[in-house]
Write a protein that holds these residues in place. Structure first.
Motif, PDB file in Angstrom:
ATOM      1  N   TRP A  77       0.824  -1.206   0.000  1.00 12.18           N
ATOM      2  CA  TRP A  77       0.000   0.000   0.000  1.00 12.18           C
ATOM      3  C   TRP A  77       0.860   1.259   0.000  1.00 12.18           C
ATOM      4  CZ3 TRP A  77      -4.046   2.513  -1.187  1.00 12.18           C
ATOM      5  CH2 TRP A  77      -4.356   3.714  -0.570  1.00 12.18           C
ATOM      6  N   GLN A  78       1.926   1.278   0.797  1.00 13.35           N
ATOM      7  CA  GLN A  78       2.806   2.435   0.835  1.00 13.35           C
ATOM      8  C   GLN A  78       3.526   2.619  -0.496  1.00 13.35           C
ATOM      9  OE1 GLN A  78       2.992   4.735   3.142  1.00 13.35           O
ATOM     10  NE2 GLN A  78       1.438   3.693   4.356  1.00 13.35           N
ATOM     11  N   ARG A  81       0.988   4.055  -2.859  1.00 19.11           N
ATOM     12  CA  ARG A  81       0.734   5.456  -2.488  1.00 19.11           C
ATOM     13  C   ARG A  81       1.855   6.351  -3.010  1.00 19.11           C
ATOM     14  NH1 ARG A  81       2.345   8.589   1.797  1.00 19.11           N
ATOM     15  NH2 ARG A  81       0.906  10.289   2.409  1.00 19.11           N
TER      16      ARG A  81
END
Length: 556
Positions: A77-78, A81
């Motif tokens: 997810w990071q 992002r």
């Protein structure tokens, strides 16, 4: 995971090029976003009127290296992002540099709209940049070292460009495929795969040299670039062989006169100028384009641009009578004009941005109402309408209540005596691929059109890249659909383009004049794109995704 461990395993190529790539990958924070913004801005130089394809190579190679460095040790997810933020900054830069000319429209009535200039020049690109954030995140989702990541980027950016052209009314201006779609030979591929297919190929070709700085072997470094060169060469060869040796034939018995009055926008919409404006149109219409011709004797149809009058011509008998008196028997006028209609169930007029046809008599003929209106330019979006009106904010075109869109479900072909069926478009409707020819009609399937007509008013944007970009995009529609384009603009560029995208006659931007031209014929066989729309693009996009996934699995 350390930043060194996050680098691709292919980071072994020596030389300055590799050091630059490594520096881009290791960038962080504001420096990384600044690099992304700057790279996107450089990429805008690949768009009309500059056409510098190497600029897109620089922009997309930097994009690849920035995504290479987007890996973090804190989970997927990071990573996504970070990739999305990089993509937003890249898109923000690309659209700011490519659409800055929109600010000119805010200065036409500066006393009312100058305050909103930052919203158009910075705010719109910032919002549209979110699409590129999605595209970069999609690419990172199937990212892998080596050539596979080029397919990943092509998948992500092509998807985001299609979304940008369709969601929230759509705004496919300067879609990346225009880097190829402005070259006569390369644009011929659009007859099969359309603008979005060109976009996918443009990303594959322009991003491929990124591997030259990161490949572990000579084959890994040079292979993608050689493949990209082959694709470009194949497209150019296809285009060369598709173009006829001589000019396209013309439709017998048709001679068009396009009138380009070159009226300034701050003059054009003032009601007190109505008489002078009408005089100017009539005088220009009677002006021969060549010294050996006179008046309207040699032409069959006269064409005036979008929103020709600062009044409702259909409700002005004196103006209609003057136009009719200027038209010899058998001649027809096609003009852009606002028109009003009062539905019985509503009781108040609805206003339309329309194309009207007139003949001597005066006799009003068929009409076309613009279907795809410009948000904030021709109407206020419903979800903001009440709030903006409470603040006394209106759309650019001062029409009570804004324009009403034409009926999209019953959009129809325009019929004018003496001309083939017309696929009519007004202003930026011509930038939407696949939306030129209506799919439905009140009486069944529409007739196959014989031309695309585009009436526009680019005076809002002055002598900037905007009108040139607009013309280039309208020209590509002719190739996609296999139809000639007749384009009449208030300030230019007015032109006739054949079904292969060749300009047969034109008037440049910012001049007053008339253009007499024959009408080229449409292609005998409908193009693949005209028959199947974006289906070939979706097939190519699916194949690209499969190749990206396969490359990812090989290194997993």
């Amino acid at each position: 995971m350390s930043r060194t461990e996050a680098m691709p395993a292919t980071m072994a190529a020596p030389g300055l090029f590799a050091l630059v790539a490594q520096g881009v990958m290791l960038s962080a924070g504001w420096r990384r976003l600044a690099l992304a913004y700057g790279a996107g801005a450089v990429g805008a130089l690949a768009m009309p009127p500059f056409g510098a394809l190497p600029a897109l190579v620089v922009a997309l190679c930097v994009a690849v290296w920035l995504l290479d460095g987007a890996t973090t040790g804190r989970g997927r997810w990071q990573t996504l992002r970070k990739a999305g933020l990089i993509g937003w900054a890249w898109g923000f830069g690309y659209l700011t540099a490519g659409l800055w000319w929109l600010g000119s429209a805010f200065l036409v009535e500066a006393d009312e709209f100058a305050w909103a200039l930052p919203l158009g020049v910075i705010g719109l690109p910032a919002v549209l940049g979110l699409f590129y954030g999605v595209g970069f995140a999609l690419a990172r989702l199937v990212w892998s070292p080596g050539a596979g990541r080029i397919f990943a980027l092509a998948f992500g950016l092509s998807t985001c460009e299609w979304l940008r052209g369709h969601l929230f009314t759509g705004f496919p201006w300067n879609t990346l495929g225009m880097a190829l779609g402005q070259n006569l030979w390369l644009m011929q591929s659009a007859a099969g795969i359309g603008l979005y297919g060109l976009t996918l190929l443009a990303v594959l070709v322009a991003a491929a040299p990124a591997t030259f700085a990161t490949g572990a072997t000579l084959r890994a470094r040079l292979g993608p670039s050689l493949a990209a060169g082959f694709v470009l060469a194949a497209m150019a060869f296809h285009g060369l062989t598709r173009l006829p040796e001589g000019p396209d034939a013309t439709v017998p018995g048709i001679r068009l006169r396009l009138v380009q009055p070159n009226l300034n926008q701050d003059v054009k919409f003032r009601p007190e100028n109505r008489a002078d404006i009408l005089d100017r149109y009539i005088e220009l219409s009677d002006r021969a384009a060549a010294p050996d011709r006179s008046g309207l004797t040699d032409v069959t149809h006269v064409i005036w641009p979008e929103s020709a009058f600062p009044f409702l011509i259909q409700r002005d008998p004196d103006a209609l009578a003057r136009i009719a008196a200027a038209l010899p028997p058998g001649k027809h006028l096609i003009t852009g004009a606002a028109r009003a209609d009062t539905p019985p169930e509503v009781g108040r007029p609805h206003f339309f941005n329309s194309i009207l046809t007139l003949a001597a008599g005066p006799k009003l003929g068929d009409t076309y109402d613009k279907v795809h209106l410009v948000p904030f330019g021709e109407y206020l979006p419903a979800f903001l309408d009440a709030s903006l009106r409470a603040l006394h904010i209106r759309q650019f075109v001062a029409v009570p209540g804004g324009f009403t869109p034409g009926d999209r479900a019953h959009q129809r072909i325009l019929s004018v005596p003496g001309l083939p069926p017309i696929a009519a478009t007004i202003c930026y409707e011509a930038i939407f691929p696949g939306a030129i020819v209506p799919e439905a009609s009140p009486n069944g399937p529409p007739p196959v059109p014989g031309l695309i007509l585009n009436l526009t008013n680019d005076a809002w944007f002055g002598d900037t890249p905007g009108p040139r970009q607009h013309f280039a995009q309208a020209r590509l529609r002719a190739v996609e659909e296999g139809l000639p384009l007749v384009r009449d603009a208030n300030t230019g560029i007015s032109a006739v383009v054949d079904a292969h995208g060749r300009i047969t006659a034109s008037l440049p931007l910012g001049v007053e004049g008339v253009l007499d031209a024959d009408l080229p014929v449409r292609l005998e066989q409908r193009t693949v794109y005209a028959r199947f729309g974006d289906a070939p693009f979706w097939l190519l996009l699916g194949l690209t995704l499969l190749l990206a996934i396969a490359a990812r699995r090989r290194v997993a």
